[in-house]
Design an enzyme around this catalytic site. Sequence first.
Site, PDB file in Angstrom:
ATOM      1  N   ILE A  12     -36.785 -39.260  13.086  1.00  0.00           N
ATOM      2  CA  ILE A  12     -35.771 -39.648  12.099  1.00  0.00           C
ATOM      3  C   ILE A  12     -35.154 -40.995  12.484  1.00  0.00           C
ATOM      4  N   THR A  35     -39.147 -40.271  25.627  1.00  0.00           N
ATOM      5  CA  THR A  35     -39.772 -39.012  26.041  1.00  0.00           C
ATOM      6  C   THR A  35     -41.118 -38.934  25.307  1.00  0.00           C
ATOM      7  N   PHE A  80     -28.830 -40.109  17.319  1.00  0.00           N
ATOM      8  CA  PHE A  80     -29.966 -39.233  16.999  1.00  0.00           C
ATOM      9  C   PHE A  80     -30.570 -38.602  18.254  1.00  0.00           C
ATOM     10  N   ALA A  81     -30.462 -39.278  19.402  1.00  0.00           N
ATOM     11  CA  ALA A  81     -31.256 -38.870  20.582  1.00  0.00           C
ATOM     12  C   ALA A  81     -31.021 -37.406  20.911  1.00  0.00           C
ATOM     13  N   THR A 133     -27.803 -30.515  12.967  1.00  0.00           N
ATOM     14  CA  THR A 133     -28.783 -29.694  12.262  1.00  0.00           C
ATOM     15  C   THR A 133     -28.143 -28.482  11.593  1.00  0.00           C
ATOM     16  N   ASP A 134     -28.819 -27.954  10.571  1.00  0.00           N
ATOM     17  CA  ASP A 134     -28.349 -26.715   9.939  1.00  0.00           C
ATOM     18  C   ASP A 134     -28.556 -25.499  10.848  1.00  0.00           C
ATOM     19  N   GLU A 135     -29.395 -25.647  11.889  1.00  0.00           N
ATOM     20  CA  GLU A 135     -29.715 -24.485  12.740  1.00  0.00           C
ATOM     21  C   GLU A 135     -28.497 -23.970  13.504  1.00  0.00           C
ATOM     22  N   TYR A 159     -32.330 -24.507  21.603  1.00  0.00           N
ATOM     23  CA  TYR A 159     -32.143 -25.793  20.908  1.00  0.00           C
ATOM     24  C   TYR A 159     -30.869 -25.770  20.066  1.00  0.00           C
ATOM     25  N   ALA A 161     -28.351 -23.807  20.152  1.00  0.00           N
ATOM     26  CA  ALA A 161     -27.130 -23.631  20.960  1.00  0.00           C
ATOM     27  C   ALA A 161     -26.712 -24.967  21.576  1.00  0.00           C
ATOM     28  N   LYS A 163     -27.349 -27.943  20.339  1.00  0.00           N
ATOM     29  CA  LYS A 163     -26.827 -28.805  19.269  1.00  0.00           C
ATOM     30  C   LYS A 163     -25.422 -28.339  18.857  1.00  0.00           C
ATOM     31  N   PRO A 214     -51.837 -22.633  12.450  1.00  0.00           N
ATOM     32  CA  PRO A 214     -51.111 -21.462  12.968  1.00  0.00           C
ATOM     33  C   PRO A 214     -49.852 -21.151  12.167  1.00  0.00           C
ATOM     34  N   ASN A 258     -42.609 -20.747   4.674  1.00  0.00           N
ATOM     35  CA  ASN A 258     -43.571 -21.572   5.411  1.00  0.00           C
ATOM     36  C   ASN A 258     -44.974 -21.511   4.814  1.00  0.00           C
ATOM     37  N   ARG A 290     -42.515 -16.673  16.702  1.00  0.00           N
ATOM     38  CA  ARG A 290     -41.618 -17.379  17.630  1.00  0.00           C
ATOM     39  C   ARG A 290     -40.529 -16.383  18.059  1.00  0.00           C
TER      40      ARG A 290
HETATM   41  P1  NAD Z   1     -37.450 -36.470  17.872  1.00  0.00           P
HETATM   42  O1  NAD Z   1     -37.702 -35.434  18.922  1.00  0.00           O
HETATM   43  O2  NAD Z   1     -38.574 -36.899  17.002  1.00  0.00           O
HETATM   44  O3  NAD Z   1     -36.864 -37.787  18.546  1.00  0.00           O
HETATM   45  C1  NAD Z   1     -35.872 -37.744  19.533  1.00  0.00           C
HETATM   46  C2  NAD Z   1     -35.787 -39.119  20.176  1.00  0.00           C
HETATM   47  O4  NAD Z   1     -34.751 -39.077  21.177  1.00  0.00           O
HETATM   48  C3  NAD Z   1     -37.071 -39.526  20.908  1.00  0.00           C
HETATM   49  O5  NAD Z   1     -37.410 -40.846  20.572  1.00  0.00           O
HETATM   50  C4  NAD Z   1     -36.713 -39.405  22.370  1.00  0.00           C
HETATM   51  O6  NAD Z   1     -37.421 -40.312  23.202  1.00  0.00           O
HETATM   52  C5  NAD Z   1     -35.228 -39.699  22.357  1.00  0.00           C
HETATM   53  N1  NAD Z   1     -34.533 -39.116  23.516  1.00  0.00           N
HETATM   54  C6  NAD Z   1     -34.637 -37.842  23.977  1.00  0.00           C
HETATM   55  N2  NAD Z   1     -33.884 -37.702  25.082  1.00  0.00           N
HETATM   56  C7  NAD Z   1     -33.248 -38.888  25.292  1.00  0.00           C
HETATM   57  C8  NAD Z   1     -32.322 -39.352  26.262  1.00  0.00           C
HETATM   58  N3  NAD Z   1     -31.890 -38.555  27.254  1.00  0.00           N
HETATM   59  N4  NAD Z   1     -31.883 -40.634  26.182  1.00  0.00           N
HETATM   60  C9  NAD Z   1     -32.330 -41.451  25.190  1.00  0.00           C
HETATM   61  N5  NAD Z   1     -33.219 -41.070  24.253  1.00  0.00           N
HETATM   62  C10 NAD Z   1     -33.673 -39.797  24.295  1.00  0.00           C
HETATM   63  O7  NAD Z   1     -36.241 -35.902  17.010  1.00  0.00           O
HETATM   64  P2  NAD Z   1     -35.948 -36.071  15.451  1.00  0.00           P
HETATM   65  O8  NAD Z   1     -36.679 -35.018  14.709  1.00  0.00           O
HETATM   66  O9  NAD Z   1     -36.103 -37.501  15.080  1.00  0.00           O
HETATM   67  O10 NAD Z   1     -34.392 -35.670  15.426  1.00  0.00           O
HETATM   68  C11 NAD Z   1     -33.385 -36.656  15.599  1.00  0.00           C
HETATM   69  C12 NAD Z   1     -32.024 -35.991  15.532  1.00  0.00           C
HETATM   70  O11 NAD Z   1     -31.866 -35.337  14.284  1.00  0.00           O
HETATM   71  C13 NAD Z   1     -31.826 -34.893  16.593  1.00  0.00           C
HETATM   72  O12 NAD Z   1     -30.502 -34.975  17.054  1.00  0.00           O
HETATM   73  C14 NAD Z   1     -32.073 -33.591  15.847  1.00  0.00           C
HETATM   74  O13 NAD Z   1     -31.337 -32.541  16.425  1.00  0.00           O
HETATM   75  C15 NAD Z   1     -31.548 -33.955  14.466  1.00  0.00           C
HETATM   76  N6  NAD Z   1     -32.155 -33.236  13.342  1.00  0.00           N
HETATM   77  C16 NAD Z   1     -33.502 -33.180  13.196  1.00  0.00           C
HETATM   78  C17 NAD Z   1     -34.055 -32.562  12.065  1.00  0.00           C
HETATM   79  C18 NAD Z   1     -35.550 -32.503  11.840  1.00  0.00           C
HETATM   80  O14 NAD Z   1     -35.994 -31.840  10.885  1.00  0.00           O
HETATM   81  N7  NAD Z   1     -36.366 -33.170  12.632  1.00  0.00           N
HETATM   82  C19 NAD Z   1     -33.213 -31.985  11.114  1.00  0.00           C
HETATM   83  C20 NAD Z   1     -31.815 -32.042  11.312  1.00  0.00           C
HETATM   84  C21 NAD Z   1     -31.307 -32.681  12.428  1.00  0.00           C
HETATM   85  O1  DAU Z   2     -33.516 -27.065  10.325  1.00  0.00           O
HETATM   86  C1  DAU Z   2     -33.499 -28.299  10.988  1.00  0.00           C
HETATM   87  C2  DAU Z   2     -34.427 -28.237  12.178  1.00  0.00           C
HETATM   88  O2  DAU Z   2     -35.753 -28.271  11.663  1.00  0.00           O
HETATM   89  C3  DAU Z   2     -34.208 -29.354  13.178  1.00  0.00           C
HETATM   90  O3  DAU Z   2     -32.931 -29.236  13.737  1.00  0.00           O
HETATM   91  C4  DAU Z   2     -35.261 -29.303  14.290  1.00  0.00           C
HETATM   92  O4  DAU Z   2     -35.105 -30.411  15.151  1.00  0.00           O
HETATM   93  C5  DAU Z   2     -36.629 -29.357  13.653  1.00  0.00           C
HETATM   94  O5  DAU Z   2     -37.632 -29.247  14.638  1.00  0.00           O
HETATM   95  C6  DAU Z   2     -36.773 -28.246  12.626  1.00  0.00           C
HETATM   96  O6  DAU Z   2     -36.793 -26.941  13.271  1.00  0.00           O
HETATM   97  P1  DAU Z   2     -37.817 -25.784  12.839  1.00  0.00           P
HETATM   98  O7  DAU Z   2     -37.987 -24.850  13.960  1.00  0.00           O
HETATM   99  O8  DAU Z   2     -37.437 -25.233  11.511  1.00  0.00           O
HETATM  100  O9  DAU Z   2     -39.134 -26.720  12.610  1.00  0.00           O
HETATM  101  P2  DAU Z   2     -40.664 -26.482  12.964  1.00  0.00           P
HETATM  102  O10 DAU Z   2     -41.441 -27.551  12.271  1.00  0.00           O
HETATM  103  O11 DAU Z   2     -40.903 -26.284  14.423  1.00  0.00           O
HETATM  104  O12 DAU Z   2     -40.973 -25.101  12.226  1.00  0.00           O
HETATM  105  C7  DAU Z   2     -40.783 -24.930  10.830  1.00  0.00           C
HETATM  106  C8  DAU Z   2     -41.107 -23.491  10.489  1.00  0.00           C
HETATM  107  O13 DAU Z   2     -42.528 -23.297  10.637  1.00  0.00           O
HETATM  108  C9  DAU Z   2     -40.456 -22.483  11.414  1.00  0.00           C
HETATM  109  O14 DAU Z   2     -40.103 -21.330  10.665  1.00  0.00           O
HETATM  110  C10 DAU Z   2     -41.544 -22.135  12.426  1.00  0.00           C
HETATM  111  C11 DAU Z   2     -42.805 -22.288  11.613  1.00  0.00           C
HETATM  112  N1  DAU Z   2     -44.004 -22.749  12.376  1.00  0.00           N
HETATM  113  C12 DAU Z   2     -43.891 -23.842  13.159  1.00  0.00           C
HETATM  114  C13 DAU Z   2     -44.972 -24.309  13.879  1.00  0.00           C
HETATM  115  C14 DAU Z   2     -44.851 -25.512  14.774  1.00  0.00           C
HETATM  116  C15 DAU Z   2     -45.214 -22.063  12.235  1.00  0.00           C
HETATM  117  O15 DAU Z   2     -45.320 -21.072  11.478  1.00  0.00           O
HETATM  118  N2  DAU Z   2     -46.291 -22.536  12.935  1.00  0.00           N
HETATM  119  C16 DAU Z   2     -46.215 -23.611  13.771  1.00  0.00           C
HETATM  120  O16 DAU Z   2     -47.238 -23.956  14.431  1.00  0.00           O
END
Ligand code: NAD
Ligand code: DAU
Length: 353
Positions: A12, A35, A80-81, A133-135, A159, A161, A163, A214, A258, A290
């Site tokens: 993001i 990372t 975001f990190a 996050t909504d989680e 995760y 917890a 956040k 999967p 899903n 999971r």
């Molecule tokens: P991501 O895992 O793709 O990216 C995380 C980035 O943070 C990476 O580039 C990593 O190198 C960097 N990072 C990790 N530890 C670090 C540290 N100690 N110092 C500096 N940089 C560090 O994550 P994302 O999916 O882009 O999510 C970004 C943010 O949005 C997170 O806070 C996540 O909780 C939140 N979020 C994600 C989603 C989603 O669907 N992906 C949804 C809602 C909220």
């Molecule tokens: O809701 C916001 C969150 O969405 C963010 O805070 C997280 O950073 C982000 O990773 C995401 O979390 P989820 O656990 O929902 O995302 P993920 O893509 O890992 O999984 C989405 C759904 O799909 C979840 O119900 C688990 C399922 N899944 C996931 C994987 C990787 C599968 O069924 N098979 C898989 O291999």
Amino acid sequence: MTILVTGGAGFIGVNFVHDWLAVSDEPVVNLDVLTYAGNPDSFASLRGDGRHIFVKGDICDRELVDRLLAEHRPRAIVHFAAESHVDRSIHGPGEFMRTNVTGTFTLLEAARAYWGALEGAEREGFRFHHVSTDEVYGSLTADAAPFTETHPYEPNSPYSASKAASDHLVRAWHHTYGLPVTTSNCSNNYGPYHFPEKLIPLIIVNALAGKPLPIYGDGRQVRDWLYVKDHCAAIRVVLERGRVGETYNVGGWNEKPNIDIVNTVCALLDELRPDAAGPYSRLITYVADRPGHDRRYAIDARKIERELGWRPAETFETGIRKTVQWYLDNQAWVSNVQTGAYREWVERNYVAR
Ligand code: NAD
Ligand code: DAU
């Protein structure tokens, strides 16, 4: 003026940096420790662009954060990190506590010292935006109303917890010290540069490689999906017009089980890159669930619409088509992230399942 973004090499964060620089000339200092989830290839197109200053470093490094704030004097921090993958948090929660909790604490303390020394308009205008996050709200039953901003916090995974803990720190730093913060809690994002450990990119990448797709448990878990660029637009709006101390829920009004997501991706691939061996859905494989898997998330995004006028621009149909096409057009990016470390993760999470 300048902003400091943390985690801008991740999914993001890098979309946010690209979109920011597409609509503004205000420089971005991008602090990311790189990372496994951080990838400099994702901002390769910004090489030579003086508006993007990349710093490889850790948000837990207080000295470094202090130095960056003193040097660049940002008007805002957009945080975001994080460690972001639920399955990884189950296998190894330690790094989640370090980055998500201690890292956010470190940034807040550095921001408090920096902001405390600002004066006048600079002090008035400063913002710390926390991306969450909504989680954190836990799991909903099938007929429960979507999460509003006042829903109790009930995180269920290491995760979520971690956040939730970071959200509480941000809230407390505002309440106690007056730090001008905003927080957004968003649903599942999808789009370009998404690391293929998460559901949608994993399905695309595995399908193209003829590997199993999967599905955890019965595949009926429900998530709300938002195109990443809509999330980035929401953050920009909160940063500019959000009320200090407030939380905004961000979502796509797009709840889907899903298995429906996976079938949609398979159907798009059948259309855009047909496989002589047959429809991609033949690769769907049900695997062990999971642990602690949340059943349903849903977001009530009316507050951000009412107060700030934000609504998603993409429907799921338009967003997922763009996403699948992006992966087809960016196979080199995908193969570059599938390093030895990626292969080890796939082995650990799926082979023993
Ligand atoms: P991501 O895992 O793709 O990216 C995380 C980035 O943070 C990476 O580039 C990593 O190198 C960097 N990072 C990790 N530890 C670090 C540290 N100690 N110092 C500096 N940089 C560090 O994550 P994302 O999916 O882009 O999510 C970004 C943010 O949005 C997170 O806070 C996540 O909780 C939140 N979020 C994600 C989603 C989603 O669907 N992906 C949804 C809602 C909220
Ligand atoms: O809701 C916001 C969150 O969405 C963010 O805070 C997280 O950073 C982000 O990773 C995401 O979390 P989820 O656990 O929902 O995302 P993920 O893509 O890992 O999984 C989405 C759904 O799909 C979840 O119900 C688990 C399922 N899944 C996931 C994987 C990787 C599968 O069924 N098979 C898989 O291999």
